[in-house]
Write a protein that holds these residues in place. Structure first.
Motif, PDB file in Angstrom:
ATOM      1  N   SER A 101       0.833  -1.212   0.000  1.00 22.54           N
ATOM      2  CA  SER A 101       0.000   0.000   0.000  1.00 22.54           C
ATOM      3  C   SER A 101       0.867   1.260   0.000  1.00 22.54           C
ATOM      4  O   SER A 101       0.461   2.289  -0.548  1.00 22.54           O
ATOM      5  N   ILE A 194      -5.417   2.359  -2.523  1.00 24.67           N
ATOM      6  CA  ILE A 194      -4.455   2.166  -1.446  1.00 24.67           C
ATOM      7  C   ILE A 194      -4.971   1.185  -0.399  1.00 24.67           C
ATOM      8  O   ILE A 194      -4.226   0.392   0.156  1.00 24.67           O
ATOM      9  N   LYS A 195      -6.271   1.210  -0.144  1.00 19.94           N
ATOM     10  CA  LYS A 195      -6.856   0.346   0.887  1.00 19.94           C
ATOM     11  C   LYS A 195      -6.893  -1.119   0.494  1.00 19.94           C
ATOM     12  O   LYS A 195      -7.100  -1.975   1.339  1.00 19.94           O
TER      13      LYS A 195
END
Length: 196
Positions: A101, A194-195
């Motif tokens: 991430s 990103i998550k």
């Protein structure tokens, strides 16, 4: 134009400029720092340096979330902060470097530079150019002005150009607001990526 719509236009203009400024910063910061850190890994100084650089992504994406909320009113769920465990610094550095991430955040933040360049160009075209066109009746007496392929050298042409500038201001209000929403959706997409 009401006071509220003028404030919204100014806010949209600021957001487009902030997008350029932050995109330029992210691109330069990560390009220089990651390149330097990778070069320094030969003497093992680069590994903790690279880990420190990658840990900055959390701060920067949170800043982007806040800016998007303030300027576009798009709500984005925050990314939870990572807890610092009691492990030694080499294990923490390894964890930061191998965390995918962090690398996705670097990719999305650096990519914002290109969106920022487009935002800057649009800010000039949508917000500054119409204002310059509106003051053409004042400027044409002192400067040689050429707009849309013809010379503005008389009062009639200057007034026509000024009226066209007023129409552009009205049209560009809607276009500028849509552009700001698109940039806000980019930040929303960045958080979703990103998550993962």
């Amino acid at each position: 134009m009401t006071k509220e719509s003028a404030r919204k236009r100014l806010q949209d203009f600021y957001f487009l400029l902030f997008t350029f400024g932050s995109g330029l910063f992210y691109f330069c910061f990560y390009l220089v720092s990651i390149t330097f850190a990778l070069g320094m890994t030969v003497i093992f100084v680069g590994i903790p340096l690279l880990a420190c650089v990658l840990r900055t992504t959390h701060t920067f994406v949170q800043y982007e979330r806040i800016q998007t909320k303030v300027y576009t009113d798009i709500s984005i769920e925050p990314i939870l902060t990572r807890t610092n465990s009691g492990r030694d610094k080499w294990m923490k550095a390894r964890e930061a470097i191998l965390n995918s991430s962090n690398w996705r955040a670097v990719f999305w933040l650096m990519q914002k530079f290109f969106i920022g360049v487009i935002s800057l160009i649009c800010a000039v075209i949508l917000y500054i150019a119409p204002l310059v066109i509106i003051v053409t009746p004042i400027l044409f007496q002192h400067l040689d002005i050429y707009l849309w392929g013809f010379a503005v050298d008389s009062w009639e042409k200057a007034i026509c150009v000024m009226l066209a500038g007023c129409i552009l201001v009205w049209i560009n209000t809607r276009i500028g607001n849509s552009l700001v929403q698109i940039v806000g959706m980019y930040t929303h997409s960045m958080f979703k990526a990103i998550k993962r």
